[in-house]
Motif scaffolding. Structure first.
Motif, mmCIF file in Angstrom:
data_model
loop_
_atom_site.group_PDB
_atom_site.id
_atom_site.type_symbol
_atom_site.label_atom_id
_atom_site.label_comp_id
_atom_site.label_asym_id
_atom_site.label_seq_id
_atom_site.Cartn_x
_atom_site.Cartn_y
_atom_site.Cartn_z
ATOM 1 N N THR A 311 7.840 46.126 -65.333
ATOM 2 C CA THR A 311 8.721 44.985 -65.565
ATOM 3 C C THR A 311 8.417 44.323 -66.910
ATOM 4 O O THR A 311 7.359 44.542 -67.511
ATOM 5 N N GLN A 312 9.343 43.494 -67.335
ATOM 6 C CA GLN A 312 9.151 42.721 -68.560
ATOM 7 C C GLN A 312 7.878 41.879 -68.478
ATOM 8 O O GLN A 312 7.147 41.723 -69.464
ATOM 9 N N ASP A 313 7.596 41.349 -67.303
ATOM 10 C CA ASP A 313 6.417 40.507 -67.135
ATOM 11 C C ASP A 313 5.110 41.274 -67.298
ATOM 12 O O ASP A 313 4.056 40.663 -67.520
ATOM 13 N N ASN A 314 5.159 42.591 -67.185
ATOM 14 C CA ASN A 314 3.938 43.407 -67.315
ATOM 15 C C ASN A 314 3.579 43.714 -68.761
ATOM 16 O O ASN A 314 2.439 44.121 -69.041
ATOM 17 N N ILE A 315 4.510 43.542 -69.677
ATOM 18 C CA ILE A 315 4.316 44.067 -71.029
ATOM 19 C C ILE A 315 3.164 43.379 -71.767
ATOM 20 O O ILE A 315 2.318 44.052 -72.379
ATOM 21 N N ALA A 316 3.075 42.079 -71.697
ATOM 22 C CA ALA A 316 2.016 41.384 -72.439
ATOM 23 C C ALA A 316 0.637 41.833 -71.974
ATOM 24 O O ALA A 316 -0.267 42.068 -72.798
ATOM 25 N N GLU A 317 0.457 41.965 -70.672
ATOM 26 C CA GLU A 317 -0.835 42.421 -70.148
ATOM 27 C C GLU A 317 -1.128 43.844 -70.604
ATOM 28 O O GLU A 317 -2.259 44.166 -71.016
ATOM 29 N N ALA A 318 -0.113 44.702 -70.540
ATOM 30 C CA ALA A 318 -0.305 46.093 -70.966
ATOM 31 C C ALA A 318 -0.729 46.156 -72.426
ATOM 32 O O ALA A 318 -1.644 46.914 -72.791
ATOM 33 N N VAL A 319 -0.079 45.376 -73.272
ATOM 34 C CA VAL A 319 -0.403 45.375 -74.700
ATOM 35 C C VAL A 319 -1.857 44.977 -74.924
ATOM 36 O O VAL A 319 -2.579 45.595 -75.723
ATOM 37 N N GLU A 320 -2.307 43.955 -74.223
ATOM 38 C CA GLU A 320 -3.682 43.476 -74.409
ATOM 39 C C GLU A 320 -4.710 44.523 -73.987
ATOM 40 O O GLU A 320 -5.796 44.613 -74.566
ATOM 41 N N ILE A 321 -4.375 45.332 -72.984
ATOM 42 C CA ILE A 321 -5.308 46.366 -72.525
ATOM 43 C C ILE A 321 -5.271 47.584 -73.436
ATOM 44 O O ILE A 321 -6.301 48.214 -73.699
ATOM 45 N N ILE A 322 -4.099 47.921 -73.947
ATOM 46 C CA ILE A 322 -3.949 49.123 -74.770
ATOM 47 C C ILE A 322 -4.546 48.945 -76.165
ATOM 48 O O ILE A 322 -5.210 49.854 -76.688
ATOM 49 N N LEU A 323 -4.310 47.805 -76.788
ATOM 50 C CA LEU A 323 -4.693 47.624 -78.196
ATOM 51 C C LEU A 323 -6.149 47.993 -78.502
ATOM 52 O O LEU A 323 -6.415 48.678 -79.506
ATOM 53 N N PRO A 324 -7.121 47.582 -77.680
ATOM 54 C CA PRO A 324 -8.515 47.906 -78.029
ATOM 55 C C PRO A 324 -8.856 49.393 -77.956
ATOM 56 O O PRO A 324 -9.889 49.802 -78.501
ATOM 57 N N VAL A 325 -8.018 50.201 -77.289
ATOM 58 C CA VAL A 325 -8.346 51.622 -77.126
ATOM 59 C C VAL A 325 -7.468 52.537 -77.977
ATOM 60 O O VAL A 325 -7.551 53.759 -77.870
ATOM 61 N N VAL A 326 -6.632 51.962 -78.823
ATOM 62 C CA VAL A 326 -5.804 52.780 -79.710
ATOM 63 C C VAL A 326 -6.705 53.575 -80.656
ATOM 64 O O VAL A 326 -7.605 53.003 -81.280
ATOM 65 N N PRO A 327 -6.509 54.885 -80.777
ATOM 66 C CA PRO A 327 -7.354 55.676 -81.683
ATOM 67 C C PRO A 327 -7.260 55.179 -83.119
ATOM 68 O O PRO A 327 -6.171 54.866 -83.614
ATOM 69 N N ALA A 328 -8.393 55.122 -83.783
ATOM 70 C CA ALA A 328 -8.437 54.607 -85.152
ATOM 71 C C ALA A 328 -7.633 55.466 -86.114
ATOM 72 O O ALA A 328 -7.170 54.981 -87.147
ATOM 73 N N ASN A 329 -7.451 56.762 -85.756
ATOM 74 C CA ASN A 329 -6.750 57.661 -86.686
ATOM 75 C C ASN A 329 -5.265 57.768 -86.383
ATOM 76 O O ASN A 329 -4.597 58.643 -86.950
ATOM 77 N N ASN A 330 -4.723 56.914 -85.507
ATOM 78 C CA ASN A 330 -3.291 57.033 -85.227
ATOM 79 C C ASN A 330 -2.514 56.957 -86.538
ATOM 80 O O ASN A 330 -2.796 56.105 -87.386
ATOM 81 N N PRO A 331 -1.542 57.841 -86.735
ATOM 82 C CA PRO A 331 -0.868 57.910 -88.043
ATOM 83 C C PRO A 331 -0.266 56.596 -88.514
ATOM 84 O O PRO A 331 -0.250 56.308 -89.711
ATOM 85 N N ARG A 332 0.227 55.803 -87.588
ATOM 86 C CA ARG A 332 0.864 54.539 -87.944
ATOM 87 C C ARG A 332 0.053 53.384 -87.374
ATOM 88 O O ARG A 332 -0.373 53.436 -86.211
ATOM 89 N N PRO A 333 -0.215 52.353 -88.144
ATOM 90 C CA PRO A 333 -0.948 51.207 -87.615
ATOM 91 C C PRO A 333 -0.255 50.631 -86.378
ATOM 92 O O PRO A 333 0.975 50.502 -86.341
ATOM 93 N N VAL A 334 -1.044 50.287 -85.391
ATOM 94 C CA VAL A 334 -0.519 49.732 -84.132
ATOM 95 C C VAL A 334 -0.895 48.263 -84.065
ATOM 96 O O VAL A 334 -2.072 47.900 -84.176
ATOM 97 N N THR A 335 0.093 47.422 -83.891
ATOM 98 C CA THR A 335 -0.128 45.986 -83.795
ATOM 99 C C THR A 335 0.443 45.477 -82.476
ATOM 100 O O THR A 335 1.158 46.182 -81.761
#
Length: 365
Positions: A311-335
């Motif tokens: 749901t829309q209400d889940n997105i903010a929580e998902a973003v906060e959990i995903i951001l710290p584990v994004v691979p450093a070499n991802n081709p495009r910066p993730v914000t």
């Protein structure tokens, strides 16, 4: 330009052949000198499991297979394996069965013989996953790599087309993530490209004819290549996103991967032109996203996370959990902003082109 890279290949026995699973399994049990066998197969997989194990004696038939491998389930299964002094694990089914076998092996060191009936690819990796308190934790350990994988396309014939499509696209996600994973190299990139080609050939054939055995063989072949490449390259942005969506929000594994893939491809492709060219060629297209979108439409593949309970209400929580584990070499910066935009688009099934055209000049949070 000279090639400079380090590649590690995992040691594993692979047996492939239609109608040969029972013979192969008996052969491997003898080779491993196993006597006390624990079968891991869900209730739904029991008919196939009984056929596959017809030539061996099963000591324990464990059926409590749960998606995303909750820690409590893993602990119970580990206790059962110890209680019966098991000396080999035989898992029959999809990624959940294989994942549970891996969880037991991680704790006990027991060897695994895997007989996949879907196209998840988990059977060919040394990666494990456990869900604890709605957080999916993953890791790498050679102890969880199955000693033997037995591929028999006859045991995928009962997998419904809709689930076959989602599972096959899950395999394709392994391939595409491998092209820009943390340890991507020319060898795993070559395997991933061939995997995309095989999966793109097999999926339409079984949509046209669900009983097309040759098409299902191609899917198993592609799934294996996808897993081998992924095990070498490591988990990229796509898998980091999907692990959170599955572990935290209990979204179905294959369908989540099948839905999110178009958006991660759109997000990364312009920042990874060589990978995009490989994907496009493997899909028989001039543009990777256009080729994938054409395939997705042909397959009537999943397109909206909202269809699976996100749901829309889940997105903010998902973003906060995903951001710290994004691979450093991802081709495009993730914000925070562009990841939020990606999940919003995947939630409602927007055209992935909106993710591709979003501002790419952002920096990491």
């Amino acid at each position: 330009m000279s090639l400079v890279f380090e590649h590690v290949s995992l040691g594993q026995r692979v047996l492939f052949g239609n109608g040969k699973a029972a013979d192969y399994l008996a052969q491997e049990v003898r080779r491993l000198k196993a006597r006390r066998i624990m079968l891991i197969a869900s209730d739904r997989a029991q008919p196939a499991a009984q056929q596959i194990t017809a030539q061996i004696e099963v000591l324990v038939n464990y059926t409590q297979v749960v998606m995303h491998v909750p820690f409590e389930v893993a602990q119970h299964a580990r206790a059962v394996a110890r209680e019966y002094d098991v000396d080999v694990l035989v898992c029959v089914g999809g990624g959940s069965a294989t994942g549970l076998a891996k969880a037991i092996a991680l704790d006990t060191g027991l060897p695994i013989i895997a007989v996949p009936t879907t196209y998840s690819g988990s059977e060919a990796t040394n990666m494990w996953g456990l869900t604890v308190d709605a957080r999916k934790t993953t890791g790498v350990n050679d102890a969880v790599l199955p000693k033997t994988v037995i591929y028999d396309a006859e045991f995928t014939m009962e997998l419904p087309v809709e689930l076959s499509v989602a599972s096959g696209l899950n395999g394709m996600a392994h391939c595409i993530d491998s092209l820009w994973g943390p340890r991507a190299d020319p060898i795993n990139q070559a395997l991933a490209t061939e995997g995309i080609t095989a999966l793109a050939a097999g999926l339409p054939s079984i949509v046209d004819d669900p009983q097309d055995l040759a098409g299902r063989e191609q899917l198993l072949y592609g799934a294996y290549l996808s897993a081998v490449s992924f095990a070498s390259a490591g988990s990229g942005l796509h898998h980091k996103i999907c692990h959170v969506l599955g572990g935290t929000f209990d979204l179905p594994h294959a369908q989540t991967h099948a839905t999110v893939l178009a958006y991660v491809l759109a997000f990364n492709m312009d920042a990874a032109p060589e990978a995009s060219e490989r994907i496009a060629r493997a899909l028989g297209a001039t543009d990777a996203l256009a080729g994938f979108q054409r395939l997705r439409k042909q397959l009537d593949a999943p397109v909206r996370l909202a269809d699976y309970g996100f749901t829309q209400d889940n997105i903010a929580e998902a973003v906060e959990i995903i951001l710290p584990v994004v691979p450093a070499n991802n081709p495009r910066p993730v914000t925070r902003d562009n990841l939020t935009a990606l999940l919003n688009a995947a939630l409602v099934g927007d055209d992935p082109i909106v993710v591709r055209k979003a501002d790419t000049a952002e920096s990491h949070d």
